[in-house]
Design a protein around this motif. Structure first.
Motif, PDB file in Angstrom:
ATOM      1  N   MET A  45       0.808  -1.217   0.000  1.00  0.00           N
ATOM      2  CA  MET A  45       0.000   0.000   0.000  1.00  0.00           C
ATOM      3  C   MET A  45       0.847   1.276   0.000  1.00  0.00           C
ATOM      4  SD  MET A  45      -2.905   1.151   2.757  1.00  0.00           S
ATOM      5  CE  MET A  45      -1.711   1.593   4.040  1.00  0.00           C
ATOM      6  N   ILE A  46       1.708   1.436   0.989  1.00  0.00           N
ATOM      7  CA  ILE A  46       2.465   2.683   1.127  1.00  0.00           C
ATOM      8  C   ILE A  46       3.526   2.843   0.035  1.00  0.00           C
ATOM      9  CG2 ILE A  46       3.983   4.004   2.663  1.00  0.00           C
ATOM     10  CD1 ILE A  46       2.406   2.817   5.014  1.00  0.00           C
ATOM     11  N   PRO A  47       4.328   1.812  -0.293  1.00  0.00           N
ATOM     12  CA  PRO A  47       5.326   1.989  -1.347  1.00  0.00           C
ATOM     13  C   PRO A  47       4.726   2.237  -2.734  1.00  0.00           C
ATOM     14  CG  PRO A  47       5.905   0.139   0.065  1.00  0.00           C
ATOM     15  CD  PRO A  47       4.504   0.522   0.418  1.00  0.00           C
ATOM     16  N   ILE A  48       3.555   1.677  -3.019  1.00  0.00           N
ATOM     17  CA  ILE A  48       2.950   1.851  -4.339  1.00  0.00           C
ATOM     18  C   ILE A  48       2.300   3.231  -4.467  1.00  0.00           C
ATOM     19  CG2 ILE A  48       1.041   1.070  -5.827  1.00  0.00           C
ATOM     20  CD1 ILE A  48       1.691  -1.780  -4.958  1.00  0.00           C
ATOM     21  N   ALA A  49       1.697   3.713  -3.375  1.00  0.00           N
ATOM     22  CA  ALA A  49       1.001   5.000  -3.412  1.00  0.00           C
ATOM     23  C   ALA A  49       1.539   5.930  -2.322  1.00  0.00           C
ATOM     24  CB  ALA A  49      -0.500   4.779  -3.247  1.00  0.00           C
ATOM     25  N   PRO A  50       2.824   6.283  -2.380  1.00  0.00           N
ATOM     26  CA  PRO A  50       3.405   7.092  -1.298  1.00  0.00           C
ATOM     27  C   PRO A  50       2.801   8.491  -1.190  1.00  0.00           C
ATOM     28  CG  PRO A  50       4.952   6.893  -3.127  1.00  0.00           C
ATOM     29  CD  PRO A  50       3.831   5.943  -3.405  1.00  0.00           C
ATOM     30  N   LEU A  51       2.484   9.102  -2.325  1.00  0.00           N
ATOM     31  CA  LEU A  51       1.914  10.450  -2.278  1.00  0.00           C
ATOM     32  C   LEU A  51       0.472  10.409  -1.787  1.00  0.00           C
ATOM     33  CD1 LEU A  51       3.346  11.993  -5.577  1.00  0.00           C
ATOM     34  CD2 LEU A  51       4.355  11.887  -3.295  1.00  0.00           C
ATOM     35  N   GLY A  52      -0.267   9.378  -2.179  1.00  0.00           N
ATOM     36  CA  GLY A  52      -1.618   9.213  -1.665  1.00  0.00           C
ATOM     37  C   GLY A  52      -1.605   8.975  -0.172  1.00  0.00           C
ATOM     38  N   PHE A  53      -0.670   8.136   0.280  1.00  0.00           N
ATOM     39  CA  PHE A  53      -0.527   7.889   1.710  1.00  0.00           C
ATOM     40  C   PHE A  53      -0.152   9.165   2.447  1.00  0.00           C
ATOM     41  CE2 PHE A  53       2.856   7.224   4.919  1.00  0.00           C
ATOM     42  CZ  PHE A  53       2.057   6.768   5.950  1.00  0.00           C
ATOM     43  N   ASP A  54       0.810   9.912   1.913  1.00  0.00           N
ATOM     44  CA  ASP A  54       1.259  11.129   2.569  1.00  0.00           C
ATOM     45  C   ASP A  54       0.121  12.145   2.697  1.00  0.00           C
ATOM     46  OD1 ASP A  54       3.583  12.744   3.568  1.00  0.00           O
ATOM     47  OD2 ASP A  54       2.950  14.045   1.933  1.00  0.00           O
ATOM     48  N   SER A  65      13.653   5.067   0.815  1.00  0.00           N
ATOM     49  CA  SER A  65      13.331   5.266  -0.609  1.00  0.00           C
ATOM     50  C   SER A  65      11.957   5.902  -0.778  1.00  0.00           C
ATOM     51  CB  SER A  65      13.401   3.936  -1.354  1.00  0.00           C
ATOM     52  OG  SER A  65      12.422   3.023  -0.881  1.00  0.00           O
ATOM     53  N   ILE A  66      10.989   5.491   0.036  1.00  0.00           N
ATOM     54  CA  ILE A  66       9.647   6.070  -0.063  1.00  0.00           C
ATOM     55  C   ILE A  66       9.650   7.512   0.438  1.00  0.00           C
ATOM     56  CG2 ILE A  66       7.255   5.869   0.713  1.00  0.00           C
ATOM     57  CD1 ILE A  66       8.312   3.741  -1.338  1.00  0.00           C
ATOM     58  N   ASN A  67      10.343   7.777   1.531  1.00  0.00           N
ATOM     59  CA  ASN A  67      10.435   9.145   2.035  1.00  0.00           C
ATOM     60  C   ASN A  67      11.119  10.069   1.033  1.00  0.00           C
ATOM     61  OD1 ASN A  67       9.139   8.475   4.390  1.00  0.00           O
ATOM     62  ND2 ASN A  67      10.991   8.313   5.620  1.00  0.00           N
ATOM     63  N   GLN A  68      12.086   9.516   0.306  1.00  0.00           N
ATOM     64  CA  GLN A  68      12.764  10.302  -0.727  1.00  0.00           C
ATOM     65  C   GLN A  68      11.806  10.653  -1.854  1.00  0.00           C
ATOM     66  OE1 GLN A  68      15.746  11.488  -0.501  1.00  0.00           O
ATOM     67  NE2 GLN A  68      15.946  12.381  -2.527  1.00  0.00           N
ATOM     68  N   LYS A  69      10.943   9.720  -2.235  1.00  0.00           N
ATOM     69  CA  LYS A  69       9.944   9.994  -3.277  1.00  0.00           C
ATOM     70  C   LYS A  69       8.995  11.108  -2.834  1.00  0.00           C
ATOM     71  CE  LYS A  69       9.614   5.500  -5.614  1.00  0.00           C
ATOM     72  NZ  LYS A  69       8.695   4.385  -5.974  1.00  0.00           N
ATOM     73  N   ILE A  70       8.569  11.030  -1.582  1.00  0.00           N
ATOM     74  CA  ILE A  70       7.650  12.049  -1.056  1.00  0.00           C
ATOM     75  C   ILE A  70       8.340  13.412  -1.026  1.00  0.00           C
ATOM     76  CG2 ILE A  70       6.359  12.788   0.986  1.00  0.00           C
ATOM     77  CD1 ILE A  70       5.931   9.798   1.637  1.00  0.00           C
ATOM     78  N   PHE A  71       9.611  13.423  -0.624  1.00  0.00           N
ATOM     79  CA  PHE A  71      10.365  14.673  -0.553  1.00  0.00           C
ATOM     80  C   PHE A  71      10.563  15.276  -1.939  1.00  0.00           C
ATOM     81  CE2 PHE A  71      14.480  16.877  -0.688  1.00  0.00           C
ATOM     82  CZ  PHE A  71      14.260  17.860   0.256  1.00  0.00           C
TER      83      PHE A  71
END
Length: 494
Positions: A256-265, A478-484
C-alpha cells in the motif's frame, strides 16, 4: 534452494493429512508443521540480512497476461515467515485436547491456510498476492463455519462478506496498476516505479487500505472481529489473531504505502487518527467484558491499533516496531486464547464472574498465565515491551500528543488484563474452581514454549530485529525520498 519448497510443502502436507483419520491425522499435521519449521530454519541460516530479495522464484503462470509466480524473501518477509512457521505447530499442538469431527479435514485446512499465507508474505507478483490473499480466506471460513460455536454460520458469513468486499477493492487497484505499467505486468517493482498523480495514488491507497484495514482490523472496520473470534474454534481464533491479521500489517508495509506514497502522505493523518481512536475505543469496551475470550478479542484490536499507528507513522523505528510487535502479538495472543481455552474446557464457562482462586489449585498454570499476561501488557524484559516501546517512540517522532493518546493502550491494557488475572486466579476458590486441575502434557508444553519465547524475545530482541533492519531502512528511506522529491505539502500534524 528456492522459496517454492517452503510454500508448497504445507500444501502437499495438507493433501497427505486427508489420507489419515482421527488421532493419526492430528499427529501427521503436527509432524508436517514441525518439518516446515525445520525447513524455515534452514532458510534462516542461509539468509543474508540485507535489503535484497533472496531464494526467489519466477515461474511463468499466465505470461500472456503478464502474470508470473514470482516470490522471494527479504528481511520484512522473513519476520512474517517466522511468525507463520512458528505458530502453526503451536496451534496444532494446542488443539490436541480437542476431538474434532473429521479431524483430517480440520488439520488439512490449517496446513492449506499456512501455505496460502506464506505465499502472501513472499509474493512479488500482484496477481499472485491477490490470489493467495483470497485463498487464505477459504480454509478459515470452513474452520469457523463447521467447527465454531452456536452462531458460527451467521458470524462467519459476516466475516466473509467484510473481507471479500474489501479484497475486491484491492483487486480493482491491482488491475488499474497493471494497466498503467508500460510492460503490462503485475510485478511489484513495476508498481513501485509508476508515476501517478496524487489523485490517482489516493484512489489506489484507499482501495488497498480497505482490504488491509478490514483484515487487521482498524476502526471502524473492526465489527466482524469480536464475534468471529468468540464463535470460532480455538485453533481458528489463534490462526486469525496470531497470523492472518498480520497479512494486513504486511500488506500496508509492502504494497500500500510503497505503491502509493503520495496518496498515503496526503491521507496519513486520517489513517493514524483511525488507528488511535480504535486503540482507546477497543480498550474501553474491553473493560466491560464478562466473557474472557471476548475481552481478549477487544484487547487484540487495541494492540493491533498501535501496530497500525506505527506503520502509518512511516519511520524506520515505526516499521521495525510494527514488524517485531506483529511477531510478539502473535505469540502473546495465541497464549492468551489457549489459556482461556484451558479454563473454558475445565469449567465449561468463559464468564469471568464465575471464576476465582484457580492459582491455589493450579500453580503451574498460574505462573504460565502470569508470564503471558505480563508479556501482553508490555512489562520490561518481556517481548511486548520492546515492540511497544519502538511503536510509541515512532508516534512521539510523529506527534507528541498522538503519542500520549496511543500510549493509553499500555495503561488500559495493564488495568483490564491484570484485573482479569486477579478475578480468575486470585481470591478464594468456589464450588466450580475447586475442581480445576493443573496443566499437564501438551498443555504444559505449549505454555512452556510460549513463555520461553516471551522471555527470550524480550531479553534478546536483536536476535530477530537484525533480520529486517536493512530491508526496512532501504524501503522507508526510498519512499520518504519519493515524497520529498514530489514536494508534498501535506505531512499534516495534529
Amino acid at each position: 534452494m528456492t522459496v517454492s519448497i517452503l510454500l508448497f510443502l504445507p500444501l502437499i502436507a495438507a493433501l497427505a493429512v486427508l489420507l489419515f483419520k482421527n488421532e493419526t491425522a492430528k499427529h501427521a499435521a503436527l509432524f508436517f508443521s514441525v518439518v516446515e519449521l525445520a525447513v524455515a530454519v534452514v532458510f534462516l541460516t542461509k539468509f543474508v540480512p540485507n535489503a535484497t530479495t533472496q531464494f526467489a522464484v519466477d515461474y511463468p503462470w499466465m505470461p500472456k497476461l503478464g502474470i508470473y509466480f514470482s516470490a522471494g524473501i527479504d528481511g520484512i518477509s522473513m519476520i512474517m515467515v517466522l511468525l507463520n512457521v512458528l505458530l502453526v505447530p503451536i496451534i496444532i499442538l494446542a488443539s490436541y485436547n480437542h476431538n474434532y469431527k473429521n479431524a483430517n479435514t480440520f488439520y488439512a485446512l490449517i496446513l492449506f491456510m499456512q501455505s496460502a499465507m506464506l505465499v502472501v508474505f513472499t509474493a512479488i507478483d500482484g496477481f499472485l498476492f491477490y490470489v493467495s490473499w483470497e485463498a487464505a480466506l477459504i480454509p478459515i471460513y470452513f474452520i469457523c463455519a463447521i467447527w465454531g460455536g452456536e452462531n458460527r454460520v451467521k458470524v462467519t458469513i459476516k466475516f466473509f462478506i467484510y473481507t471479500f468486499a474489501g479484497s475486491l477493492f484491492m483487486l480493482l487497484a491491482i488491475i488499474y496498476l497493471h494497466i498503467q505499467t508500460p510492460a503490462r505486468t503485475y510485478d511489484i517493482h513495476d508498481f513501485y516505479n509508476l508515476s501517478l498523480s496524487v489523485k490517482q495514488q489516493s484512489w489506489v491507497f484507499w482501495a488497498f487500505f480497505l482490504a488491509f484495514a478490514i483484515k487487521m482490523p482498524v476502526f471502524p472496520l473492526h465489527t466482524w472481529q469480536p464475534d468471529t473470534y468468540t464463535e470460532s474454534p480455538t485453533a481458528g481464533t489463534m490462526l486469525l489473531s496470531g497470523i492472518m491479521l498480520k497479512m494486513g500489517v504486511y500488506g500496508a508495509i509492502r504494497w500500500m504505502i510503497p505503491i502509493a506514497p503520495l496518496g498515503f502522505d496526503h491521507w496519513q493523518y486520517i489513517v493514524i487518527a483511525l488507528a488511535a481512536v480504535g486503540i482507546v475505543y477497543a480498550s474501553l469496551i474491553a473493560f466491560n467484558q464478562k466473557d474472557g475470550k471476548r475481552l481478549i478479542a477487544y484487547s487484540s484490536i487495541a494492540h493491533v491499533g498501535l501496530i497500525a499507528a506505527g506503520v502509518f507513522a512511516w519511520s524506520i523505528t515505526g516499521v521495525q516496531g510494527a514488524l517485531y510487535q506483529s511477531l510478539n502479538h502473535g505469540i502473546n495472543v495465541v497464549g492468551m486464547f489457549f489459556v482461556m481455552d484451558i479454563i473454558s474446557r475445565r469449567l465449561k464457562t468463559r464468564e469471568l464472574n464465575e471464576m476465582g482462586g484457580i492459582a491455589k489449585v493450579a500453580p503451574h498454570f498460574a505462573i504460565a498465565f502470569l508470564i503471558i499476561v505480563l508479556g501482553t501488557v508490555a512489562l520490561p524484559l518481556t517481548n511486548g515491551f520492546i515492540g511497544e516501546f519502538l511503536l510509541l517512540n515512532s508516534m512521539y517522532e510523529y506527534n507528541i500528543w498522538l503519542c500520549a493518546f496511543t500510549g493509553l493502550t499500555i495503561i488500559f491494557g495493564a488495568v483490564y488484563m491484570l484485573r482479569m488475572y486477579k478475578k480468575v486466579m486470585q481470591g478464594e476458590t468456589n464450588a466450580l474452581t475447586i475442581l480445576f486441575t493443573d496443566i499437564t502434557g501438551t498443555e504444559k508444553l505449549v505454555l512452556g514454549i510460549i513463555c520461553v519465547l516471551i522471555l527470550v524475545l524480550g531479553i534478546y530482541p536483536n536476535s530477530v530485529m537484525h533480520l529486517s533492519d536493512a530491508a526496512v531502512q532501504n524501503l522507508v528511506q526510498s519512499i520518504n525520498q519519493k515524497i520529498f522529491q514530489a514536494g508534498s505539502p501535506s505531512n499534516i500534524k495534529f
